[in-house]
Design a protein around this motif. Structure first.
Motif, PDB file in Angstrom:
ATOM      1  N   MET A  26     -10.136   3.897 -23.644  1.00 33.29           N
ATOM      2  CA  MET A  26     -10.461   3.065 -22.497  1.00 33.29           C
ATOM      3  C   MET A  26      -9.389   1.985 -22.388  1.00 33.29           C
ATOM      4  N   ASP A  27      -8.983   1.720 -21.160  1.00 26.74           N
ATOM      5  CA  ASP A  27      -8.013   0.653 -20.946  1.00 26.74           C
ATOM      6  C   ASP A  27      -8.730  -0.631 -20.528  1.00 26.74           C
ATOM      7  N   ALA A  28      -7.975  -1.716 -20.488  1.00 29.55           N
ATOM      8  CA  ALA A  28      -8.557  -3.025 -20.195  1.00 29.55           C
ATOM      9  C   ALA A  28      -9.211  -3.064 -18.816  1.00 29.55           C
ATOM     10  N   GLU A  29      -8.609  -2.434 -17.824  1.00 31.89           N
ATOM     11  CA  GLU A  29      -9.167  -2.452 -16.468  1.00 31.89           C
ATOM     12  C   GLU A  29     -10.557  -1.814 -16.416  1.00 31.89           C
ATOM     13  N   LYS A  30     -10.719  -0.682 -17.092  1.00 35.00           N
ATOM     14  CA  LYS A  30     -12.027  -0.019 -17.124  1.00 35.00           C
ATOM     15  C   LYS A  30     -13.037  -0.829 -17.928  1.00 35.00           C
ATOM     16  N   PRO A  87     -30.907  10.523 -22.159  1.00 34.91           N
ATOM     17  CA  PRO A  87     -30.008  11.293 -21.304  1.00 34.91           C
ATOM     18  C   PRO A  87     -30.685  11.928 -20.087  1.00 34.91           C
ATOM     19  N   GLY A  88     -31.984  12.113 -20.146  1.00 34.26           N
ATOM     20  CA  GLY A  88     -32.699  12.691 -19.008  1.00 34.26           C
ATOM     21  C   GLY A  88     -32.728  11.767 -17.811  1.00 34.26           C
ATOM     22  N   GLY A  89     -32.624  10.467 -18.054  1.00 34.89           N
ATOM     23  CA  GLY A  89     -32.566   9.486 -16.991  1.00 34.89           C
ATOM     24  C   GLY A  89     -33.877   9.255 -16.273  1.00 34.89           C
ATOM     25  N   LEU A  90     -33.795   8.502 -15.188  1.00 36.88           N
ATOM     26  CA  LEU A  90     -34.951   8.158 -14.367  1.00 36.88           C
ATOM     27  C   LEU A  90     -34.568   8.206 -12.899  1.00 36.88           C
ATOM     28  N   ALA A  91     -35.550   8.491 -12.070  1.00 40.05           N
ATOM     29  CA  ALA A  91     -35.343   8.471 -10.622  1.00 40.05           C
ATOM     30  C   ALA A  91     -35.149   7.034 -10.162  1.00 40.05           C
ATOM     31  N   ALA A  92     -34.363   6.858  -9.116  1.00 38.72           N
ATOM     32  CA  ALA A  92     -34.093   5.527  -8.581  1.00 38.72           C
ATOM     33  C   ALA A  92     -35.388   4.800  -8.242  1.00 38.72           C
ATOM     34  N   SER A 100     -28.737   8.121 -15.224  1.00 42.40           N
ATOM     35  CA  SER A 100     -28.769   8.116 -16.681  1.00 42.40           C
ATOM     36  C   SER A 100     -27.550   7.350 -17.195  1.00 42.40           C
ATOM     37  N   PRO A 101     -27.656   6.795 -18.388  1.00 39.78           N
ATOM     38  CA  PRO A 101     -26.520   6.059 -18.935  1.00 39.78           C
ATOM     39  C   PRO A 101     -25.403   7.026 -19.305  1.00 39.78           C
ATOM     40  N   ASP A 102     -24.176   6.592 -19.158  1.00 43.32           N
ATOM     41  CA  ASP A 102     -23.044   7.400 -19.619  1.00 43.32           C
ATOM     42  C   ASP A 102     -22.696   6.904 -21.022  1.00 43.32           C
ATOM     43  N   PHE A 103     -23.274   7.566 -21.999  1.00 47.29           N
ATOM     44  CA  PHE A 103     -23.098   7.130 -23.384  1.00 47.29           C
ATOM     45  C   PHE A 103     -21.646   7.235 -23.837  1.00 47.29           C
ATOM     46  N   ALA A 104     -20.901   8.202 -23.332  1.00 45.48           N
ATOM     47  CA  ALA A 104     -19.495   8.337 -23.711  1.00 45.48           C
ATOM     48  C   ALA A 104     -18.700   7.113 -23.257  1.00 45.48           C
ATOM     49  N   VAL A 105     -18.966   6.640 -22.055  1.00 46.69           N
ATOM     50  CA  VAL A 105     -18.276   5.447 -21.555  1.00 46.69           C
ATOM     51  C   VAL A 105     -18.663   4.230 -22.376  1.00 46.69           C
ATOM     52  N   MET A 106     -19.935   4.093 -22.681  1.00 50.05           N
ATOM     53  CA  MET A 106     -20.359   2.928 -23.456  1.00 50.05           C
ATOM     54  C   MET A 106     -19.805   2.979 -24.883  1.00 50.05           C
ATOM     55  N   ASN A 107     -19.745   4.154 -25.473  1.00 49.93           N
ATOM     56  CA  ASN A 107     -19.142   4.266 -26.805  1.00 49.93           C
ATOM     57  C   ASN A 107     -17.658   3.912 -26.752  1.00 49.93           C
ATOM     58  N   ALA A 108     -16.976   4.347 -25.689  1.00 53.42           N
ATOM     59  CA  ALA A 108     -15.560   4.007 -25.529  1.00 53.42           C
ATOM     60  C   ALA A 108     -15.380   2.502 -25.342  1.00 53.42           C
ATOM     61  N   VAL A 126     -20.727   3.250 -15.806  1.00 53.27           N
ATOM     62  CA  VAL A 126     -21.596   3.095 -16.973  1.00 53.27           C
ATOM     63  C   VAL A 126     -22.885   3.902 -16.816  1.00 53.27           C
ATOM     64  N   VAL A 127     -23.162   4.359 -15.590  1.00 55.54           N
ATOM     65  CA  VAL A 127     -24.282   5.281 -15.366  1.00 55.54           C
ATOM     66  C   VAL A 127     -23.796   6.467 -14.556  1.00 55.54           C
ATOM     67  N   ARG A 128     -24.516   7.551 -14.704  1.00 49.66           N
ATOM     68  CA  ARG A 128     -24.260   8.773 -13.939  1.00 49.66           C
ATOM     69  C   ARG A 128     -25.413   8.987 -12.981  1.00 49.66           C
ATOM     70  N   CYS A 129     -25.151   9.751 -11.949  1.00 42.74           N
ATOM     71  CA  CYS A 129     -26.183  10.044 -10.960  1.00 42.74           C
ATOM     72  C   CYS A 129     -26.137  11.531 -10.633  1.00 42.74           C
ATOM     73  N   ARG A 130     -27.310  12.134 -10.560  1.00 40.64           N
ATOM     74  CA  ARG A 130     -27.401  13.536 -10.149  1.00 40.64           C
ATOM     75  C   ARG A 130     -28.593  13.676  -9.214  1.00 40.64           C
ATOM     76  N   ARG A 131     -28.535  14.661  -8.372  1.00 46.31           N
ATOM     77  CA  ARG A 131     -29.628  14.909  -7.437  1.00 46.31           C
ATOM     78  C   ARG A 131     -30.523  16.004  -7.994  1.00 46.31           C
ATOM     79  N   GLU A 132     -31.818  15.732  -7.978  1.00 52.09           N
ATOM     80  CA  GLU A 132     -32.832  16.737  -8.312  1.00 52.09           C
ATOM     81  C   GLU A 132     -33.784  16.786  -7.133  1.00 52.09           C
ATOM     82  N   THR A 133     -33.736  17.856  -6.394  1.00 52.21           N
ATOM     83  CA  THR A 133     -34.472  18.006  -5.133  1.00 52.21           C
ATOM     84  C   THR A 133     -34.210  16.796  -4.252  1.00 52.21           C
TER      85      THR A 133
END
Length: 101
Positions: A1-5, A30-35, A74-82, A61-68
């Motif tokens: 991760m760079d300083a800007e991110k 990782p399953g996340g929650l509906a808005a 959901s949190p992006d754990f890879a980004v937070m770990n970075a 820092v979060v991801r978004c996906r559509r289900e119906t």
């Protein structure tokens, strides 16, 4: 991760509602929650929540996906770990440190 991110991620989380959202999503896993569920649980109006979720998504820092018809966040754990790695990469440089691996 760079300083800007790192700055973008920290800036997104440096607001009380967004920090609450992120912590709620971490608890949900990782399953996340509906808005709508996030909005209800935190007692934040849906329009306001949409703004905060957009800010968290733009900072990646979060991801978004559509289900119906629902948007699931959901949190992006890879980004937070970075981010944590970026913040601690020079921990205790040139000294003995018992807290570092």
């Amino acid at each position: 991760m760079d300083a800007e991110k790192a700055i973008a991620a920290l800036a997104a989380l440096a607001q009380e509602t967004r920090l609450d959202v992120f912590r709620l999503l971490v608890r949900a896993g990782p399953g996340g929650l509906a808005a709508g569920t996030i909005s209800q649980r935190l007692s934040v109006p849906s329009a306001t929540m949409s703004f905060h979720l957009k800010e968290l998504r733009n900072a990646r820092v979060v991801r978004c996906r559509r289900e119906t018809r629902s948007l699931i966040y959901s949190p992006d754990f890879a980004v937070m770990n970075a981010l944590v790695e970026f913040l601690t990469e020079h921990c205790c440089e040139k000294t003995s440190c018992r807290t570092c691996p």
